[in-house]
Scaffold this motif. Structure first.
Motif, PDB file in Angstrom:
ATOM      1  N   GLY A 359      52.207  45.045  36.788  1.00 13.50           N
ATOM      2  CA  GLY A 359      51.910  43.937  37.688  1.00 13.50           C
ATOM      3  C   GLY A 359      50.425  43.672  37.816  1.00 13.50           C
ATOM      4  O   GLY A 359      49.993  42.523  37.895  1.00 13.50           O
ATOM      5  N   ASP A 360      49.619  44.748  37.822  1.00 13.32           N
ATOM      6  CA  ASP A 360      48.178  44.544  37.969  1.00 13.32           C
ATOM      7  C   ASP A 360      47.612  43.819  36.753  1.00 13.32           C
ATOM      8  O   ASP A 360      46.750  42.935  36.886  1.00 13.32           O
ATOM      9  N   LYS A 361      48.116  44.161  35.551  1.00 10.27           N
ATOM     10  CA  LYS A 361      47.597  43.516  34.344  1.00 10.27           C
ATOM     11  C   LYS A 361      48.027  42.053  34.271  1.00 10.27           C
ATOM     12  O   LYS A 361      47.238  41.174  33.897  1.00 10.27           O
ATOM     13  N   LEU A 362      49.290  41.774  34.626  1.00  9.28           N
ATOM     14  CA  LEU A 362      49.738  40.386  34.640  1.00  9.28           C
ATOM     15  C   LEU A 362      48.998  39.584  35.710  1.00  9.28           C
ATOM     16  O   LEU A 362      48.669  38.415  35.496  1.00  9.28           O
ATOM     17  N   ALA A 363      48.724  40.219  36.840  1.00 10.90           N
ATOM     18  CA  ALA A 363      47.947  39.539  37.889  1.00 10.90           C
ATOM     19  C   ALA A 363      46.563  39.182  37.365  1.00 10.90           C
ATOM     20  O   ALA A 363      46.039  38.097  37.647  1.00 10.90           O
ATOM     21  N   ALA A 364      45.977  40.086  36.589  1.00 10.62           N
ATOM     22  CA  ALA A 364      44.659  39.814  36.007  1.00 10.62           C
ATOM     23  C   ALA A 364      44.719  38.625  35.056  1.00 10.62           C
ATOM     24  O   ALA A 364      43.806  37.791  35.016  1.00 10.62           O
ATOM     25  N   GLN A 368      42.779  35.051  35.369  1.00  7.82           N
ATOM     26  CA  GLN A 368      41.930  34.457  34.347  1.00  7.82           C
ATOM     27  C   GLN A 368      42.395  33.055  33.974  1.00  7.82           C
ATOM     28  O   GLN A 368      41.599  32.222  33.537  1.00  7.82           O
ATOM     29  N   LEU A 369      43.678  32.792  34.147  1.00  7.94           N
ATOM     30  CA  LEU A 369      44.199  31.452  33.894  1.00  7.94           C
ATOM     31  C   LEU A 369      43.909  30.491  35.045  1.00  7.94           C
ATOM     32  O   LEU A 369      44.156  29.289  34.926  1.00  7.94           O
ATOM     33  N   GLY A 370      43.412  31.026  36.149  1.00  4.17           N
ATOM     34  CA  GLY A 370      43.135  30.192  37.310  1.00  4.17           C
ATOM     35  C   GLY A 370      44.316  29.999  38.224  1.00  4.17           C
ATOM     36  O   GLY A 370      44.255  29.207  39.169  1.00  4.17           O
ATOM     37  N   ASP A 371      45.415  30.714  37.960  1.00  2.00           N
ATOM     38  CA  ASP A 371      46.608  30.626  38.810  1.00  2.00           C
ATOM     39  C   ASP A 371      46.501  31.732  39.860  1.00  2.00           C
ATOM     40  O   ASP A 371      47.142  32.789  39.761  1.00  2.00           O
ATOM     41  N   TYR A 372      45.703  31.482  40.881  1.00  2.00           N
ATOM     42  CA  TYR A 372      45.406  32.518  41.871  1.00  2.00           C
ATOM     43  C   TYR A 372      46.607  32.834  42.759  1.00  2.00           C
ATOM     44  O   TYR A 372      46.762  33.975  43.212  1.00  2.00           O
ATOM     45  N   ALA A 373      47.456  31.854  42.985  1.00  2.00           N
ATOM     46  CA  ALA A 373      48.643  32.098  43.812  1.00  2.00           C
ATOM     47  C   ALA A 373      49.566  33.102  43.118  1.00  2.00           C
ATOM     48  O   ALA A 373      50.079  34.038  43.749  1.00  2.00           O
ATOM     49  N   SER A 374      49.791  32.922  41.812  1.00  2.00           N
ATOM     50  CA  SER A 374      50.640  33.868  41.069  1.00  2.00           C
ATOM     51  C   SER A 374      49.989  35.236  40.987  1.00  2.00           C
ATOM     52  O   SER A 374      50.665  36.269  41.065  1.00  2.00           O
ATOM     53  N   ALA A 375      48.665  35.257  40.830  1.00  2.00           N
ATOM     54  CA  ALA A 375      47.955  36.534  40.789  1.00  2.00           C
ATOM     55  C   ALA A 375      48.138  37.285  42.100  1.00  2.00           C
ATOM     56  O   ALA A 375      48.431  38.491  42.116  1.00  2.00           O
ATOM     57  N   LEU A 378      51.764  38.684  42.402  1.00  2.00           N
ATOM     58  CA  LEU A 378      52.023  39.883  41.613  1.00  2.00           C
ATOM     59  C   LEU A 378      51.300  41.101  42.178  1.00  2.00           C
ATOM     60  O   LEU A 378      51.782  42.223  42.069  1.00  2.00           O
ATOM     61  N   LEU A 379      50.156  40.868  42.785  1.00  2.00           N
ATOM     62  CA  LEU A 379      49.421  42.000  43.362  1.00  2.00           C
ATOM     63  C   LEU A 379      50.201  42.655  44.500  1.00  2.00           C
ATOM     64  O   LEU A 379      50.088  43.860  44.730  1.00  2.00           O
ATOM     65  N   THR A 380      50.993  41.875  45.191  1.00  2.00           N
ATOM     66  CA  THR A 380      51.788  42.453  46.284  1.00  2.00           C
ATOM     67  C   THR A 380      52.902  43.351  45.755  1.00  2.00           C
ATOM     68  O   THR A 380      53.406  44.211  46.474  1.00  2.00           O
ATOM     69  N   LEU A 387      42.400  48.312  39.363  1.00  2.00           N
ATOM     70  CA  LEU A 387      42.433  46.901  39.001  1.00  2.00           C
ATOM     71  C   LEU A 387      42.984  46.042  40.123  1.00  2.00           C
ATOM     72  O   LEU A 387      42.476  44.936  40.378  1.00  2.00           O
ATOM     73  N   THR A 388      44.032  46.508  40.821  1.00  2.00           N
ATOM     74  CA  THR A 388      44.589  45.696  41.915  1.00  2.00           C
ATOM     75  C   THR A 388      43.562  45.499  43.025  1.00  2.00           C
ATOM     76  O   THR A 388      43.417  44.405  43.565  1.00  2.00           O
ATOM     77  N   TRP A 389      42.831  46.565  43.362  1.00  2.00           N
ATOM     78  CA  TRP A 389      41.815  46.433  44.406  1.00  2.00           C
ATOM     79  C   TRP A 389      40.662  45.547  43.952  1.00  2.00           C
ATOM     80  O   TRP A 389      40.101  44.778  44.737  1.00  2.00           O
ATOM     81  N   TRP A 390      40.311  45.648  42.691  1.00  2.00           N
ATOM     82  CA  TRP A 390      39.228  44.816  42.153  1.00  2.00           C
ATOM     83  C   TRP A 390      39.609  43.335  42.219  1.00  2.00           C
ATOM     84  O   TRP A 390      38.817  42.483  42.636  1.00  2.00           O
ATOM     85  N   LEU A 391      40.843  43.041  41.807  1.00  2.00           N
ATOM     86  CA  LEU A 391      41.316  41.659  41.873  1.00  2.00           C
ATOM     87  C   LEU A 391      41.391  41.171  43.320  1.00  2.00           C
ATOM     88  O   LEU A 391      41.042  40.020  43.621  1.00  2.00           O
ATOM     89  N   ASN A 392      41.862  42.046  44.210  1.00  2.00           N
ATOM     90  CA  ASN A 392      41.914  41.661  45.624  1.00  2.00           C
ATOM     91  C   ASN A 392      40.538  41.302  46.143  1.00  2.00           C
ATOM     92  O   ASN A 392      40.372  40.337  46.904  1.00  2.00           O
TER      93      ASN A 392
END
Length: 763
Positions: A359-364, A368-375, A378-380, A387-392
């Motif tokens: 999930g963390d990799k797909l969220a990343a 990168q695609l700019g789909d922040y809602a989907s990111a 998936l982080l939840t 990586l999850t904390w970095w993306l958060n």
């Protein structure tokens, strides 16, 4: 897609320090989205364009993601790998293959001459005739392999196969280490023939030869060329191409023809495993093949790709490929063709349990695609990771919540050191170069996170914390460290921080070291930066202690001593001291007074001026005030030259104006700023014209200057003193004589009157 035989693995050495290279050597390649052209590789500076750098998520290494797809080898190597290099053949003006290069180190000189003679034959028949004359000068296996190689080169595959088959039929003691070579060559012949023949036995025989090769290695056969690793790639090739219809062969030779691939789920799953194992063990053929396979999958229609996505290995391979290609997802704010294709594939990507594992990799990828809602969605679902904390943290920054983002960064930093330490603890002599690189990449990610923490602290006005985070990020972010230390913190804040947290590290400084090969410990570099800042600001008693390099320490001591002497002395002694300090400032100013960044760029020894490249973003008023307070005086490139010129000017005030030293000092001061500040140079020149003596070299004033003659200045001062007394004598001579005569006259009158009065009293 096939592994090329000339590409075999490069295994790691047993030296852990060598395997785990410094983070500085790999951070640049991992995380720098852009480099300046020309010159050396300029490190990324996160404090420039901060919003963009904080929102940017670096793409990961494709090779690092392949580890999870690989399986352990069923054999262990008993020998070191051969050096993988090509040798230049001066006689025939060509590079020799790696096999022949290995023979140069393996064979005796006598055997090598004979083998090369056979290999240089015009064809297999001539080679056989030459071999017949050798009798027993070469081992039988070596002769047969060489004849087979000549036939193979001539595309006489039946003749080559016959010689190679003879070798594997010999007793093991008579194979002369050519059994594995023969088996591998036999498999190559079968695969070449499979491109022009519908007989499935070509693939079966090739696979049998490769399996026999692997079995011999498992039983302890020496494999310095790591043909067993190359065999994994060949077996993967067989899985992907077996059963495919023959291509239409026109003018191409058989070995240049490419068969179509069999992209069935089972074949694809096993091929990915084989290629990944080959890659992780250090053979670049596996990496190249998986990269090409990923691009092939990306070229498939969604309908054709959908059933293949049910394989976990295909999912992981595509995720790895996407993560290593995220810089290609969008340009100028618009999704690229590749980004659009990834977005389309994600719509049919299986989700059963995948979020929990990847999930963390797909969220990343969504990020990168700019789909922040989907990111964010998936982080939840993803397991907590660095990586999850970095993306958060990045998503929180987009919402403007710096306080919560800082907390997320802290959590991300806590995760990555643990992973890195585990990686470091497991690397030993038996592990591969790829595993060592993976450990380094984890460290590099940690460094990037700490650097971003520093930038965020800088934005929040927490300047000492910013330096603390940046210092933990390592050498790759040295420019950011230098910016905060040199320009943002006050000198007192920086000195306190260094005294408490940055001890001197023992280091043997080389006598001669190129600036671009700087390996000085970062602690020492930061202390050195403080030493220069203190010396610039006149703290001459404190500064030398922060110069770790003994040579520079001596120069800093001398500079401070001479400045102090100049202020305490008078006359020519003061001038001498000012001149010594001026020469140090001019000729060693970069080393003892230079700014690490603008305007001097001591980081590059002043060779490059990056002022136009490094325009900071709009800064907070508090930070801007600190920058103004710490800027160079004057704020010009090589500012220390102006310091040197002014010291020489001060020295001129302490020597006789009619001395050679006066002219020389002002000439030197003029020359040091002549092509940088014409107005200042003209001021020094006018001072000389108004007060100085004529000197023969005055017509090239500032360009051809003599060294100040202070001994001559002493004599000139003495002569001036005598001249002054002579002038005073001649000026006062007549008035003094007339004055004396007048006084004598008055005394005479007084005496005459006194005598006359005395005579009258006697009457």
């Amino acid at each position: 897609m096939r592994h090329k035989p000339k590409s075999s693995s490069t295994m790691a050495t047993s030296n852990r320090a060598f395997m785990l290279k410094k983070t500085t050597l790999i951070c640049l390649s991992l995380f720098s989205p852009m480099l300046l052209a020309c010159g050396p590789d300029f490190p990324l500076q996160l404090t420039q364009d901060r919003q963009s750098n904080l929102s940017y998520l670096p793409q990961t290494s494709f090779s690092q993601q392949l580890t999870a797809l690989a399986k352990p080898l069923p054999w262990q190597y008993q020998d070191a790998p051969a050096a993988q290099e090509y040798l230049w053949d001066e006689v025939h003006s060509r590079y020799l293959s790696q096999t022949r290069a290995f023979e140069n180190s393996e064979l005796s000189e006598a055997h090598l001459i004979l083998v090369n003679t056979l290999r240089d034959a015009t064809g297999p028949i001539e080679a056989e005739q030459m071999a017949a004359k050798l009798d027993k000068d070469l081992p039988q296996a070596l002769t047969w392999y060489t004849l087979g190689a000549v036939a193979f080169e001539a595309k006489d595959y039946d003749r080559a196969s016959n010689y190679f088959s003879k070798i594997i039929e010999l007793p093991e003691s008579e194979r002369a280490s050519r059994s594995l070579w023969a088996l591998y060559s036999l498999s190559r012949i079968e695969l070449i023939l499979s491109k022009t023949s519908a007989d499935p036995e070509h693939f079966n025989r090739a696979n049998a030869y490769l399996t026999q090769l692997q079995n011999e290695v498992t039983q302890g056969a020496a494999d310095p060329l790591r043909l067993s690793l190359a065999s994994l790639g060949e077996q993967a090739y067989i899985l992907l191409h077996q059963g495919q219809p023959l291509p239409q062969v026109t003018n191409q030779s058989a070995d240049d023809t490419e068969l179509q691939m069999t992209l069935t789920p089972d074949a694809l799953n096993k091929a990915i495993e084989l290629y990944a194992t080959q890659s992780v063990q250090g053979d670049s053929g596996g990496y190249d093949s998986l990269l090409m396979l990923s691009r092939t999958l990306m070229g498939k229609d969604i309908a054709e790709l959908k059933p293949l996505l049910q394989q976990a290995s295909v999912q992981q391979l595509l995720i790895a490929y996407w993560q290593s290609s995220t810089n290609e997802f969008a340009y100028d704010g618009q999704l690229s063709e590749m980004g659009s294709k990834v977005a389309d594939i994600l719509k049919v990507f299986p989700t059963d349990g995948l979020q929990l594992n990847h999930g963390d990799k797909l969220a990343a990828i969504y990020y990168q695609l700019g789909d922040y809602a989907s990111a964010e969605r998936l982080l939840t679902l993803a397991k907590p990771s660095g990586l999850t904390w970095w993306l958060n943290a990045k998503l929180l920054l987009q919402k403007g919540d710096q306080a919560e983002a800082a907390k997320a960064y802290a959590q991300a930093a806590r995760h990555f050191p643990k992973q890195s330490n585990e990686a470091l603890a497991t690397v030993d002599a038996k592990e591969t170069q790829q595993q060592a690189i993976n450990a380094d990449e984890d460290i590099a990610t940690y460094c990037r996170i700490r650097a971003e923490q520093g930038v965020l602290s800088l934005e929040r006005g927490e300047y000492v914390d910013a330096l603390n985070h940046l210092l933990a990020s390592g050498d790759e972010y040295w420019q950011d460290i230098a910016y905060v230390a040199e320009r943002v913190l006050t000198t007192a804040e920086l000195k306190l921080f260094i005294d408490e947290h940055v001890p001197l590290i023992a280091f043997e400084y080389p006598k001669d070291s190129d600036w671009y090969d700087n390996i000085e410990p970062i602690n020492n570099r930061l202390r050195y930066l403080l030493g220069r800042r203190l010396l610039r600001e006149g703290a001459i008693a404190e500064a030398p202690a922060y110069f770790p390099n003994p040579n520079l320490n001596a120069s800093a001591l001398t500079y401070g001593t001479e400045l102090k002497a100049a202020k305490n002395a008078t006359g020519i002694d003061s001038a001498k001291a000012y001149w010594t300090a001026a020469e140090l400032a001019r000729h060693q100013g970069m080393e003892i007074l230079g700014f690490e960044l603008a305007p001097d760029y001591s980081i590059y020894q002043g060779v490059f001026d990056l002022s136009d490249w490094n325009e900071p973003s709009k800064l907070a008023e508090k930070e801007q005030l600190r920058l103004s307070a710490s800027q160079a005086v004057p704020d010009k490139r090589f500012h220390y030259r102006y310091t040197a010129a002014e010291l020489a000017n001060k020295a001129s005030d302490h020597v006789p104006h009619n001395s050679q030293a006066y002219a020389a000092l002002l000439c030197q001061a003029t020359g040091w700023v002549l092509y940088r500040d014409q107005e200042l140079a003209l001021r020094y020149y006018k001072k000389y014209v108004a007060n100085g003596p004529f000197v023969p070299w005055a017509e090239n004033f500032g360009m051809q200057c003599e060294t100040p003659d202070f001994d001559g200045a002493v004599k000139r001062a003495q002569a001036n003193e005598i001249a002054e007394w002579n002038a005073l004598y001649h000026k006062l001579k007549k008035p003094v004589v007339f004055g004396v005569l007048a006084i004598m006259g008055l005394l005479g009158v007084w005496w005459m009157r006194r005598r006359s009065k005395k005579q009258q009293n006697n009457l």
